[in-house]
Design a protein around this motif. Sequence first.
Motif, PDB file in Angstrom:
ATOM      1  N   GLU A  52       0.849  -1.187   0.000  1.00 24.62           N
ATOM      2  CA  GLU A  52       0.000   0.000   0.000  1.00 24.62           C
ATOM      3  C   GLU A  52       0.881   1.232   0.000  1.00 24.62           C
ATOM      4  O   GLU A  52       2.076   1.175   0.317  1.00 24.62           O
ATOM      5  CB  GLU A  52      -0.930   0.007   1.209  1.00 24.62           C
ATOM      6  N   GLY A  53       0.288   2.355  -0.349  1.00 20.86           N
ATOM      7  CA  GLY A  53       1.041   3.598  -0.391  1.00 20.86           C
ATOM      8  C   GLY A  53       0.245   4.710  -1.020  1.00 20.86           C
ATOM      9  O   GLY A  53      -0.982   4.630  -1.142  1.00 20.86           O
ATOM     10  N   PHE A  54       0.968   5.748  -1.424  1.00 22.84           N
ATOM     11  CA  PHE A  54       0.301   6.886  -2.047  1.00 22.84           C
ATOM     12  C   PHE A  54       1.287   7.613  -2.945  1.00 22.84           C
ATOM     13  O   PHE A  54       2.510   7.471  -2.831  1.00 22.84           O
ATOM     14  CB  PHE A  54      -0.247   7.853  -0.992  1.00 22.84           C
ATOM     15  N   GLY A  55       0.729   8.387  -3.847  1.00 24.40           N
ATOM     16  CA  GLY A  55       1.515   9.307  -4.656  1.00 24.40           C
ATOM     17  C   GLY A  55       0.808  10.637  -4.711  1.00 24.40           C
ATOM     18  O   GLY A  55      -0.425  10.687  -4.814  1.00 24.40           O
ATOM     19  N   SER A  56       1.572  11.723  -4.630  1.00 20.04           N
ATOM     20  CA  SER A  56       1.012  13.074  -4.730  1.00 20.04           C
ATOM     21  C   SER A  56       1.514  13.727  -6.007  1.00 20.04           C
ATOM     22  O   SER A  56       2.672  13.548  -6.405  1.00 20.04           O
ATOM     23  CB  SER A  56       1.411  13.915  -3.511  1.00 20.04           C
ATOM     24  N   TYR A  57       0.648  14.507  -6.609  1.00 18.31           N
ATOM     25  CA  TYR A  57       0.925  15.045  -7.938  1.00 18.31           C
ATOM     26  C   TYR A  57       0.340  16.448  -8.054  1.00 18.31           C
ATOM     27  O   TYR A  57      -0.544  16.847  -7.301  1.00 18.31           O
ATOM     28  CB  TYR A  57       0.296  14.155  -9.026  1.00 18.31           C
ATOM     29  N   ASP A  58       0.849  17.192  -9.019  1.00 20.10           N
ATOM     30  CA  ASP A  58       0.173  18.411  -9.459  1.00 20.10           C
ATOM     31  C   ASP A  58       0.528  18.614 -10.918  1.00 20.10           C
ATOM     32  O   ASP A  58       1.121  17.737 -11.565  1.00 20.10           O
ATOM     33  CB  ASP A  58       0.529  19.624  -8.594  1.00 20.10           C
ATOM     34  N   ASN A  76      -6.016  22.369 -16.168  1.00 20.12           N
ATOM     35  CA  ASN A  76      -6.839  23.082 -15.201  1.00 20.12           C
ATOM     36  C   ASN A  76      -6.034  23.590 -14.007  1.00 20.12           C
ATOM     37  O   ASN A  76      -6.613  23.942 -12.982  1.00 20.12           O
ATOM     38  CB  ASN A  76      -8.012  22.208 -14.725  1.00 20.12           C
ATOM     39  N   ARG A  77      -4.734  23.616 -14.118  1.00 19.21           N
ATOM     40  CA  ARG A  77      -3.854  24.193 -13.112  1.00 19.21           C
ATOM     41  C   ARG A  77      -4.195  23.677 -11.717  1.00 19.21           C
ATOM     42  O   ARG A  77      -4.252  24.427 -10.742  1.00 19.21           O
ATOM     43  CB  ARG A  77      -3.916  25.721 -13.152  1.00 19.21           C
ATOM     44  N   ALA A  78      -4.448  22.389 -11.614  1.00 17.45           N
ATOM     45  CA  ALA A  78      -4.882  21.800 -10.349  1.00 17.45           C
ATOM     46  C   ALA A  78      -3.749  21.809  -9.329  1.00 17.45           C
ATOM     47  O   ALA A  78      -2.603  21.497  -9.655  1.00 17.45           O
ATOM     48  CB  ALA A  78      -5.359  20.372 -10.569  1.00 17.45           C
ATOM     49  N   PRO A  79      -4.054  22.144  -8.082  1.00 22.07           N
ATOM     50  CA  PRO A  79      -3.037  22.047  -7.033  1.00 22.07           C
ATOM     51  C   PRO A  79      -2.799  20.598  -6.650  1.00 22.07           C
ATOM     52  O   PRO A  79      -3.413  19.676  -7.197  1.00 22.07           O
ATOM     53  CB  PRO A  79      -3.666  22.834  -5.882  1.00 22.07           C
ATOM     54  N   LYS A  80      -1.934  20.415  -5.673  1.00 17.83           N
ATOM     55  CA  LYS A  80      -1.547  19.071  -5.238  1.00 17.83           C
ATOM     56  C   LYS A  80      -2.761  18.214  -4.884  1.00 17.83           C
ATOM     57  O   LYS A  80      -3.681  18.653  -4.220  1.00 17.83           O
ATOM     58  CB  LYS A  80      -0.634  19.187  -4.017  1.00 17.83           C
ATOM     59  N   TRP A  81      -2.719  16.984  -5.369  1.00 12.62           N
ATOM     60  CA  TRP A  81      -3.731  16.004  -4.975  1.00 12.62           C
ATOM     61  C   TRP A  81      -3.038  14.654  -4.832  1.00 12.62           C
ATOM     62  O   TRP A  81      -1.936  14.445  -5.332  1.00 12.62           O
ATOM     63  CB  TRP A  81      -4.869  15.941  -5.996  1.00 12.62           C
ATOM     64  N   THR A  82      -3.687  13.733  -4.140  1.00 10.28           N
ATOM     65  CA  THR A  82      -3.052  12.469  -3.764  1.00 10.28           C
ATOM     66  C   THR A  82      -3.966  11.299  -4.092  1.00 10.28           C
ATOM     67  O   THR A  82      -5.185  11.370  -3.887  1.00 10.28           O
ATOM     68  CB  THR A  82      -2.732  12.459  -2.256  1.00 10.28           C
ATOM     69  N   VAL A  83      -3.373  10.224  -4.621  1.00  7.56           N
ATOM     70  CA  VAL A  83      -4.097   8.975  -4.812  1.00  7.56           C
ATOM     71  C   VAL A  83      -3.444   7.908  -3.935  1.00  7.56           C
ATOM     72  O   VAL A  83      -2.217   7.779  -3.894  1.00  7.56           O
ATOM     73  CB  VAL A  83      -4.115   8.537  -6.297  1.00  7.56           C
ATOM     74  N   TYR A  84      -4.269   7.196  -3.198  1.00  6.36           N
ATOM     75  CA  TYR A  84      -3.822   6.115  -2.333  1.00  6.36           C
ATOM     76  C   TYR A  84      -4.145   4.778  -3.001  1.00  6.36           C
ATOM     77  O   TYR A  84      -5.124   4.669  -3.735  1.00  6.36           O
ATOM     78  CB  TYR A  84      -4.506   6.197  -0.969  1.00  6.36           C
ATOM     79  N   PHE A  85      -3.336   3.767  -2.720  1.00  7.88           N
ATOM     80  CA  PHE A  85      -3.551   2.481  -3.367  1.00  7.88           C
ATOM     81  C   PHE A  85      -3.264   1.351  -2.394  1.00  7.88           C
ATOM     82  O   PHE A  85      -2.557   1.512  -1.386  1.00  7.88           O
ATOM     83  CB  PHE A  85      -2.683   2.341  -4.622  1.00  7.88           C
ATOM     84  N   CYS A  86      -3.818   0.201  -2.705  1.00  3.51           N
ATOM     85  CA  CYS A  86      -3.645  -0.986  -1.879  1.00  3.51           C
ATOM     86  C   CYS A  86      -3.734  -2.201  -2.788  1.00  3.51           C
ATOM     87  O   CYS A  86      -4.734  -2.372  -3.503  1.00  3.51           O
ATOM     88  CB  CYS A  86      -4.726  -1.043  -0.807  1.00  3.51           C
ATOM     89  N   GLY A  87      -2.700  -3.047  -2.818  1.00  2.00           N
ATOM     90  CA  GLY A  87      -2.659  -4.143  -3.773  1.00  2.00           C
ATOM     91  C   GLY A  87      -2.340  -5.480  -3.142  1.00  2.00           C
ATOM     92  O   GLY A  87      -1.607  -5.569  -2.151  1.00  2.00           O
TER      93      GLY A  87
END
Length: 748
Positions: A166-172, A201-212
Amino acid sequence: MRTSGVVAASALVLNNAASAAQDLTNYVLPDARTINGGNTFPGVSLPFGIIKLGPDLYTGSDSYSGYQATGSFTGFSLLHESGTGGAPKYGRVADARGSGTTREMSATHRAGLYSYTFPEDSTSSNVVVDVSHVLPSFRGQGLGQSYLGGNISVIEDPQSGSLHYEGFGSYDNVSSPLGLFKQGRGRYSGYANPPLLQGWNRAPKWTVYFCGHFDNEATYKTFVGTKPLETELASYDDTLSVTSRVGVSFLSTNQACKNVNEEMPRDISLATLEENVKKAWNERILSKITTTDTTNNTNLQLLYTSLYHMNIIPTNKTGENPIWSSSEPYYDDTFTLWDLFRCTTSLFHIIEPVAYEEFIRSLVDIWRHDGFMPDGRSSFSNGVTQGGSNADNVLADAYVKGVRGAVDWEDAFKAMVTDAETGPPNNNNPRDRSASTKEGRGALPDWLEHGYITTKYKRSVSQAVEYSANDFGLYQVASGMEKADEASRYLNRSRNWRNQWNPDMKFQDFTGFLGPRNTDGTFKKQDPLSCGSCYWGDDYYQGLPIEYSFNAHHDIEHLVELCGGTDAFVARLEAMFTPGLNPSGEFKFSKMPFNPGNEPSFTTPFLFNYVGRQDLTVKYSRFNAKSYYQPTPGGLPGNSDAGAMESWVLWVMLGLYPMTGQTTFLVGSPWFSDLTIHLGGGKELHITTAGGSEDAYYVQSLKVSGNTWVKAWVTWDDVFANGGSMEYVLGSEPVNWATDPTHPSPAT
């Protein structure tokens, strides 16, 4: 790896020839519209699903949905868009491995399944989970995405002892000093001083979490590559087949694990998931339009493939919004209402009324928490607005067609008033620094002061046309809610497009077109067949002046008068479809002013209905649909625009066309001998034709619910509110059957 293998693997879910007789996914071609700029997503997804699991291939040019048929394969990722332009989005949480591996896959709403078969001669088998993977942009506009950081961990279940990761990644969206280019009608031209830009759309930081979870025990290794990167490597000894289940969430890793465990339990099979996906598409989307006319397989493929691609996005992220807590639905990835309001959202209403009402509620809830409804929205951020505040049109269309349910229409109208009366702060987008491109109406100060928009603001003419339609939408809702003062105010403002009419603009024998006005109020000299690059910095956005000059659809009677009357209007409309008349030659479409691949032209073929020439509506709409739309990989005349193109051809095939914000549907000519539109609650609209063929398609007569019909239009109440029937007689020669001279022009 051959790209054909990629498509076959992802298409497996929707195109199984062994399916039952009523399995309409047999007619769906997921790889249709994936090349030549169609940009559709060829992978696997549920209708409006969060998971869009598919291949990422690119060639040094932008892969908007992740896929280019001749591209270099970089992996499969879980999140994508479909049919969008502007810039690539997502491509998050990818897997990759060596060549020769066979992958099959399927999906639920929030989880994806990979089934790997490794080559028999493999000395080692491994799966790489790449957290940093994103779809890049190569356009030289600074439109790329950036990986900001993340992590990945291997967790042991304390009860079973099994492992999962599991983990996450943050992006913009990346800001880079690359040159900004103006995209024109099929070309690019450079600016001298390249500014910075931060994505579509000049989106600010957002994060997706995952679990595999892997179904076989594996040896795990976490490593950092040569770029900022978090990667998990799962290795296997003497294993030729592995199944991986991965859930995602935008809230937490715990929620991602819950999503995968609830939606995709360990013992579920790929075959079961395939059947579930097909069932979802059949029951929710494809079965809403049925026919017993199976004589033309191409038409059936065009019908159901278009329905499929129209309903991949927006994304239903209800319960997955990390920005605010609400009991209301939440829909994201709206690309964009500028594309969709003309004829997509009205079909969305008919095909999926429950999801449509949720979408309307979501627009209003976004206003409650973000201050403005979106024109475009992705990764939990508004942006961009290309023209007007076109959520107003969408809400008005829902209101006049009786959508009530759980919609709070008092709040909905307040949201519309915000668009109409409150100027948004300038977000200083380098594509247009004159006003906000994020939301609302950036050029509102001119609109309120002058009743027109000057060249102080970019895209002044096309914005003025759309502001007029937006204000008409407010009039419609205010009138229905018995808000008399507001109704009068916005009806008058909806006529302001007339102030943009330059009576001195000429083309051939036609005089008078919508033209730009200088800051002193005088008209700027303008060629009706030129719009410069037709992009952010120009007076017209993605359309010629002659195209936009037909777009006052709520005020047609006055438009006909300005054009010189009925005969002159017919002649002017026919000029739109004359090959070679557009000398710029920027499009391949016979160099005609009408552009079958872009939204400002969508309604134009149907306007003949207003001036007694319904036969010409049939002639030109059918010709362009047949010429430029096919169920093939290159079967669109341009970008899908999130299904907008598909919805246009669907309306042509149904023989109707919606006038957004009104209850009016213009009558065309259906392509099938029988069609049934299933409206819900046991209500149905039955459409039949007699005497029709590929050469006999002109309407000879029409009955609506048993009544002889002599109008070239019907209303929502006539055919959709309670169902009914439309019985056409077709023939090879035009007949003046629509003898009623009246037509709806509610703002005139």
